[in-house]
Scaffold this motif. Sequence first.
Motif, PDB file in Angstrom:
ATOM      1  N   SER A 191      11.221  -8.574  -6.917  1.00 49.84           N
ATOM      2  CA  SER A 191      10.458  -8.277  -8.117  1.00 49.84           C
ATOM      3  C   SER A 191       9.073  -7.935  -7.581  1.00 49.84           C
ATOM      4  O   SER A 191       8.504  -8.709  -6.546  1.00 49.84           O
ATOM      5  N   GLY A 192       8.025  -7.337  -8.274  1.00 48.41           N
ATOM      6  CA  GLY A 192       6.482  -7.505  -8.015  1.00 48.41           C
ATOM      7  C   GLY A 192       6.087  -6.171  -7.462  1.00 48.41           C
ATOM      8  O   GLY A 192       4.873  -5.884  -7.268  1.00 48.41           O
ATOM      9  N   GLY A 193       6.812  -5.065  -7.164  1.00 47.21           N
ATOM     10  CA  GLY A 193       6.659  -3.823  -6.717  1.00 47.21           C
ATOM     11  C   GLY A 193       5.910  -3.171  -7.640  1.00 47.21           C
ATOM     12  O   GLY A 193       5.444  -3.515  -8.919  1.00 47.21           O
ATOM     13  N   GLY A 194       4.963  -1.954  -7.242  1.00 47.04           N
ATOM     14  CA  GLY A 194       4.389  -1.039  -7.946  1.00 47.04           C
ATOM     15  C   GLY A 194       3.424  -0.126  -7.411  1.00 47.04           C
ATOM     16  O   GLY A 194       3.378   0.074  -6.148  1.00 47.04           O
ATOM     17  N   LEU A 195       2.767   0.593  -8.076  1.00 47.37           N
ATOM     18  CA  LEU A 195       1.685   1.423  -7.669  1.00 47.37           C
ATOM     19  C   LEU A 195      -0.003   0.759  -7.641  1.00 47.37           C
ATOM     20  O   LEU A 195      -0.126  -0.083  -8.492  1.00 47.37           O
ATOM     21  N   VAL A 196      -0.399   0.772  -6.299  1.00 56.92           N
ATOM     22  CA  VAL A 196      -1.428   0.152  -6.063  1.00 56.92           C
ATOM     23  C   VAL A 196      -2.554   0.904  -5.136  1.00 56.92           C
ATOM     24  O   VAL A 196      -2.065   1.791  -4.449  1.00 56.92           O
ATOM     25  N   GLU A 197      -3.852   0.925  -5.438  1.00 58.74           N
ATOM     26  CA  GLU A 197      -4.675   1.607  -4.692  1.00 58.74           C
ATOM     27  C   GLU A 197      -4.948   1.067  -3.305  1.00 58.74           C
ATOM     28  O   GLU A 197      -4.749  -0.083  -2.885  1.00 58.74           O
ATOM     29  N   PRO A 198      -5.274   1.946  -2.291  1.00 57.27           N
ATOM     30  CA  PRO A 198      -5.708   1.450  -0.985  1.00 57.27           C
ATOM     31  C   PRO A 198      -6.870   0.304  -0.946  1.00 57.27           C
ATOM     32  O   PRO A 198      -7.387   0.264  -1.897  1.00 57.27           O
ATOM     33  N   GLY A 199      -6.362  -0.701  -0.321  1.00 55.23           N
ATOM     34  CA  GLY A 199      -7.131  -1.844  -0.084  1.00 55.23           C
ATOM     35  C   GLY A 199      -6.700  -3.240  -1.423  1.00 55.23           C
ATOM     36  O   GLY A 199      -7.383  -4.146  -1.327  1.00 55.23           O
ATOM     37  N   GLY A 200      -5.858  -2.560  -2.105  1.00 57.66           N
ATOM     38  CA  GLY A 200      -5.275  -3.622  -3.117  1.00 57.66           C
ATOM     39  C   GLY A 200      -4.505  -4.441  -2.731  1.00 57.66           C
ATOM     40  O   GLY A 200      -4.057  -4.448  -1.544  1.00 57.66           O
ATOM     41  N   SER A 201      -4.070  -5.292  -3.632  1.00 56.81           N
ATOM     42  CA  SER A 201      -2.968  -6.441  -3.262  1.00 56.81           C
ATOM     43  C   SER A 201      -1.809  -6.427  -4.270  1.00 56.81           C
ATOM     44  O   SER A 201      -1.881  -5.966  -5.410  1.00 56.81           O
ATOM     45  N   LEU A 202      -0.759  -6.981  -3.772  1.00 58.47           N
ATOM     46  CA  LEU A 202       0.498  -7.080  -4.509  1.00 58.47           C
ATOM     47  C   LEU A 202       1.260  -8.157  -3.838  1.00 58.47           C
ATOM     48  O   LEU A 202       1.063  -8.521  -2.804  1.00 58.47           O
ATOM     49  N   PHE A 247      14.086 -21.443  -5.409  1.00 57.40           N
ATOM     50  CA  PHE A 247      14.985 -20.640  -4.856  1.00 57.40           C
ATOM     51  C   PHE A 247      14.381 -19.213  -4.763  1.00 57.40           C
ATOM     52  O   PHE A 247      14.959 -18.442  -5.100  1.00 57.40           O
ATOM     53  N   GLU A 248      13.123 -19.455  -4.360  1.00 58.72           N
ATOM     54  CA  GLU A 248      12.239 -18.097  -4.249  1.00 58.72           C
ATOM     55  C   GLU A 248      11.596 -17.924  -2.872  1.00 58.72           C
ATOM     56  O   GLU A 248      11.217 -18.868  -2.320  1.00 58.72           O
ATOM     57  N   ALA A 249      11.631 -16.565  -2.558  1.00 62.99           N
ATOM     58  CA  ALA A 249      10.686 -16.326  -1.284  1.00 62.99           C
ATOM     59  C   ALA A 249       9.554 -15.185  -1.947  1.00 62.99           C
ATOM     60  O   ALA A 249       9.769 -14.571  -2.813  1.00 62.99           O
ATOM     61  N   TYR A 250       8.419 -15.155  -1.070  1.00 61.19           N
ATOM     62  CA  TYR A 250       7.492 -14.338  -1.431  1.00 61.19           C
ATOM     63  C   TYR A 250       6.840 -13.636  -0.338  1.00 61.19           C
ATOM     64  O   TYR A 250       7.000 -13.914   0.593  1.00 61.19           O
ATOM     65  N   LEU A 251       6.389 -12.371  -0.730  1.00 62.99           N
ATOM     66  CA  LEU A 251       5.573 -11.687   0.302  1.00 62.99           C
ATOM     67  C   LEU A 251       4.203 -11.342  -0.469  1.00 62.99           C
ATOM     68  O   LEU A 251       4.199 -10.443  -1.254  1.00 62.99           O
ATOM     69  N   GLU A 252       3.194 -12.055   0.149  1.00 62.48           N
ATOM     70  CA  GLU A 252       1.729 -11.759  -0.272  1.00 62.48           C
ATOM     71  C   GLU A 252       1.270 -10.527   0.550  1.00 62.48           C
ATOM     72  O   GLU A 252       1.240 -10.662   1.722  1.00 62.48           O
ATOM     73  N   MET A 253       0.643  -9.552  -0.057  1.00 60.13           N
ATOM     74  CA  MET A 253       0.333  -8.435   0.385  1.00 60.13           C
ATOM     75  C   MET A 253      -1.108  -7.869   0.080  1.00 60.13           C
ATOM     76  O   MET A 253      -1.466  -7.795  -1.038  1.00 60.13           O
ATOM     77  N   LYS A 254      -1.822  -7.828   1.023  1.00 57.67           N
ATOM     78  CA  LYS A 254      -3.424  -7.603   0.910  1.00 57.67           C
ATOM     79  C   LYS A 254      -3.827  -6.698   1.847  1.00 57.67           C
ATOM     80  O   LYS A 254      -3.176  -6.112   2.775  1.00 57.67           O
ATOM     81  N   GLU A 255      -4.864  -5.934   1.514  1.00 55.68           N
ATOM     82  CA  GLU A 255      -5.470  -4.748   2.439  1.00 55.68           C
ATOM     83  C   GLU A 255      -4.496  -3.792   2.383  1.00 55.68           C
ATOM     84  O   GLU A 255      -4.251  -3.073   3.350  1.00 55.68           O
ATOM     85  N   LEU A 256      -3.816  -3.439   1.375  1.00 59.57           N
ATOM     86  CA  LEU A 256      -2.815  -2.330   1.270  1.00 59.57           C
ATOM     87  C   LEU A 256      -3.175  -1.221   1.818  1.00 59.57           C
ATOM     88  O   LEU A 256      -4.224  -0.666   1.430  1.00 59.57           O
ATOM     89  N   ARG A 257      -2.389  -0.261   2.668  1.00 61.39           N
ATOM     90  CA  ARG A 257      -2.530   0.983   3.146  1.00 61.39           C
ATOM     91  C   ARG A 257      -1.582   2.131   2.702  1.00 61.39           C
ATOM     92  O   ARG A 257      -0.536   1.681   2.314  1.00 61.39           O
ATOM     93  N   PRO A 258      -1.765   3.418   2.999  1.00 58.57           N
ATOM     94  CA  PRO A 258      -0.952   4.408   2.304  1.00 58.57           C
ATOM     95  C   PRO A 258       0.309   4.116   3.172  1.00 58.57           C
ATOM     96  O   PRO A 258       1.520   4.298   2.487  1.00 58.57           O
ATOM     97  N   GLU A 259       0.171   3.794   4.389  1.00 56.03           N
ATOM     98  CA  GLU A 259       1.534   3.596   5.354  1.00 56.03           C
ATOM     99  C   GLU A 259       2.293   2.589   4.871  1.00 56.03           C
ATOM    100  O   GLU A 259       3.293   2.314   5.466  1.00 56.03           O
ATOM    101  N   ASP A 260       1.883   1.532   4.015  1.00 60.44           N
ATOM    102  CA  ASP A 260       2.660   0.281   3.554  1.00 60.44           C
ATOM    103  C   ASP A 260       3.734   0.925   2.397  1.00 60.44           C
ATOM    104  O   ASP A 260       4.369   0.175   1.986  1.00 60.44           O
ATOM    105  N   THR A 261       3.465   2.091   2.011  1.00 59.83           N
ATOM    106  CA  THR A 261       4.538   2.696   0.991  1.00 59.83           C
ATOM    107  C   THR A 261       5.806   2.451   1.437  1.00 59.83           C
ATOM    108  O   THR A 261       5.959   3.025   2.647  1.00 59.83           O
TER     109      THR A 261
END
Length: 119
Positions: A7-18, A77-91
């Motif tokens: 869970s946690g995906g979505g649409l974010v602008e470049p430079g944003g975080s998820l 019982f969870e794992a996480y992926l913190e993503m910062k400075e997102l780029r279009p190529e991370d799509t």
Amino acid sequence: QARVVESGGGLVEPGGSLRLSCAASGFTFSSYHMKWWRQAPGKERELVALITKDGDNTTYADSVKGRFIVSRNDANFEAYLEMKELRPEDTAVYHCNARRWTPRYDDYWGQGTQVTVSS
């Protein structure tokens, strides 16, 4: 029945975080290494990050080093992926994967969560 659900995906602008979450059930979570993979349209699946079952070691793809952080909470019982400075190529569609080799090989995958980086 063993399963992992992202869970946690979505649409974010470049430079944003998820922050992606992976909820595990039906197996001994603490015995499994946790991996995050991603697959973009027309591209091969790529291993993004890994955290060992003891949480002591992490590995990242060169393309995300310094921007992504993988973690786990065995009590939840969870794992996480913190993503910062997102780029279009991370799509991509991001998949959670639980894997162990001993005492036997087991491998569980989630359905994935879409991450789209676009302005």
